[in-house]
Design a protein around this motif. Structure first.
Motif, short mmCIF file in Angstrom:
data_model
loop_
_atom_site.label_atom_id
_atom_site.label_comp_id
_atom_site.label_asym_id
_atom_site.label_seq_id
_atom_site.Cartn_x
_atom_site.Cartn_y
_atom_site.Cartn_z
N HIS A 146 10.84 3.86 -16.17
CA HIS A 146 11.97 4.39 -15.40
C HIS A 146 11.87 5.90 -15.24
O HIS A 146 12.34 6.47 -14.25
N GLU A 147 11.21 6.57 -16.20
CA GLU A 147 11.02 8.02 -16.08
C GLU A 147 10.06 8.35 -14.93
O GLU A 147 10.25 9.34 -14.23
N ILE A 148 9.04 7.52 -14.76
CA ILE A 148 8.12 7.71 -13.63
C ILE A 148 8.88 7.51 -12.32
O ILE A 148 8.72 8.28 -11.37
N ALA A 149 9.72 6.47 -12.28
CA ALA A 149 10.51 6.21 -11.07
C ALA A 149 11.33 7.45 -10.71
O ALA A 149 11.38 7.85 -9.54
N ALA A 150 11.96 8.05 -11.70
CA ALA A 150 12.76 9.25 -11.44
C ALA A 150 11.88 10.39 -10.95
O ALA A 150 12.25 11.13 -10.03
N GLU A 151 10.71 10.55 -11.56
CA GLU A 151 9.80 11.64 -11.16
C GLU A 151 9.30 11.49 -9.74
O GLU A 151 9.07 12.49 -9.05
N ILE A 152 9.07 10.26 -9.29
CA ILE A 152 8.53 10.07 -7.93
C ILE A 152 9.63 9.71 -6.93
O ILE A 152 9.34 9.38 -5.78
N ALA A 153 10.88 9.80 -7.38
CA ALA A 153 12.06 9.64 -6.51
C ALA A 153 12.13 8.26 -5.85
O ALA A 153 12.32 8.14 -4.65
N VAL A 154 11.97 7.22 -6.68
CA VAL A 154 12.17 5.84 -6.23
C VAL A 154 13.04 5.13 -7.27
O VAL A 154 13.15 5.59 -8.40
N SER A 155 13.61 4.02 -6.89
CA SER A 155 14.40 3.27 -7.86
C SER A 155 13.47 2.60 -8.86
O SER A 155 12.31 2.29 -8.55
N PRO A 156 13.94 2.37 -10.08
CA PRO A 156 13.12 1.63 -11.04
C PRO A 156 12.68 0.27 -10.49
O PRO A 156 11.53 -0.12 -10.68
N ALA A 157 13.58 -0.42 -9.79
CA ALA A 157 13.22 -1.73 -9.24
C ALA A 157 12.06 -1.63 -8.25
O ALA A 157 11.15 -2.47 -8.26
N ALA A 158 12.07 -0.60 -7.41
CA ALA A 158 10.98 -0.43 -6.44
C ALA A 158 9.66 -0.15 -7.16
O ALA A 158 8.61 -0.69 -6.77
N LEU A 159 9.71 0.66 -8.21
CA LEU A 159 8.49 0.92 -8.98
C LEU A 159 7.99 -0.35 -9.65
O LEU A 159 6.80 -0.65 -9.60
N TYR A 160 8.88 -1.12 -10.25
CA TYR A 160 8.48 -2.36 -10.94
C TYR A 160 7.85 -3.34 -9.95
O TYR A 160 6.87 -4.00 -10.27
N ARG A 161 8.41 -3.43 -8.73
CA ARG A 161 7.82 -4.31 -7.71
C ARG A 161 6.41 -3.86 -7.35
O ARG A 161 5.50 -4.68 -7.21
N LEU A 163 4.32 -2.11 -9.25
CA LEU A 163 3.44 -2.39 -10.38
C LEU A 163 3.10 -3.88 -10.45
O LEU A 163 1.96 -4.25 -10.72
N ALA A 164 4.08 -4.75 -10.19
CA ALA A 164 3.84 -6.20 -10.19
C ALA A 164 2.86 -6.58 -9.09
O ALA A 164 1.97 -7.41 -9.29
N ALA A 165 3.01 -5.97 -7.92
CA ALA A 165 2.11 -6.27 -6.80
C ALA A 165 0.67 -5.84 -7.16
O ALA A 165 -0.28 -6.57 -6.85
N ARG A 166 0.52 -4.74 -7.83
CA ARG A 166 -0.81 -4.28 -8.24
C ARG A 166 -1.41 -5.21 -9.28
O ARG A 166 -2.61 -5.48 -9.25
N ARG A 167 -0.61 -5.69 -10.19
CA ARG A 167 -1.11 -6.63 -11.20
C ARG A 167 -1.56 -7.93 -10.53
O ARG A 167 -2.57 -8.52 -10.92
N ALA A 168 -0.82 -8.39 -9.52
CA ALA A 168 -1.17 -9.62 -8.81
C ALA A 168 -2.51 -9.46 -8.10
O ALA A 168 -3.32 -10.40 -8.06
#
Length: 171
Positions: A146-161, A163-168
């Motif tokens: 969530h700290e990365i999300a704040a640093e790059i100015a996106v919601s935590p949910a958008a960052l998690y999506r 990251l999940a897409a990259r893992r897939a």
């Protein structure tokens, strides 16, 4: 900075200073984290700075009469405060300290410009790629994403999506 001062321990949520308070001390975080917060008219808070151990809180306050934001402890924190007059006297007498302070301020400007450039990128993927390139491709532990999300100015949910897409894709 190595110029002495006195320590102050803050509990989670405790305020170090408020916007409008007279600047009497320059603070450096010894331990924990201090957030520099500006309340917005609609009720949300804008985080101006996340000062961690070694960082100066509201470094521009050295050149101001009053603070422009609130400084709030995020968790238990310890800060060291040095009277502003003492800092200014030392800057005038010690060119090495003035250079060190100028170097610190230059690094802060570089970080702020980098964050602004990352925030100007169009997609979460582009922002994450830029962040990763600056951090040698490594992510912190899962509890800190969530700290990365704040640093790059996106919601935590958008960052998690993202990251999940990259893992897939990696599978």
């Amino acid at each position: 900075m190595g110029i002495g001062g006195s320590d102050c321990r803050l509990e989670a949520g405790e305020t170090l200073f408020r916007g409008g308070d007279v600047v009497r001390r320059l603070y450096r975080v010894v331990d924990g984290q201090i957030l520099l917060v500006r309340p917005l008219p609609h009720g949300a808070d804008l985080i101006i700075q996340r000062a961690r151990a070694g960082d100066i809180v509201a470094e521009a306050s050295l050149f101001a009469e009053t603070y422009h934001c609130d400084a709030v402890a995020r968790g238990i924190a310890c800060v060291r405060g040095v009277p502003v007059g003492r800092v200014n006297d030392l800057i005038e007498r010690r060119p090495d300290l003035a250079r060190a302070l100028a170097s610190l301020y230059a690094a802060e400007v570089q970080r702020a410009r980098t964050k602004a450039e990352i925030a100007s990128l169009k997609t979460v993927a582009m922002r994450l790629d830029a962040w990763l390139s600056l951090h040698h491709g490594g992510l912190p532990g899962k509890g800190r994403w969530h700290e990365i999300a704040a640093e790059i100015a996106v919601s935590p949910a958008a960052l998690y999506r993202e990251l999940a897409a990259r893992r897939a894709i990696d599978k």
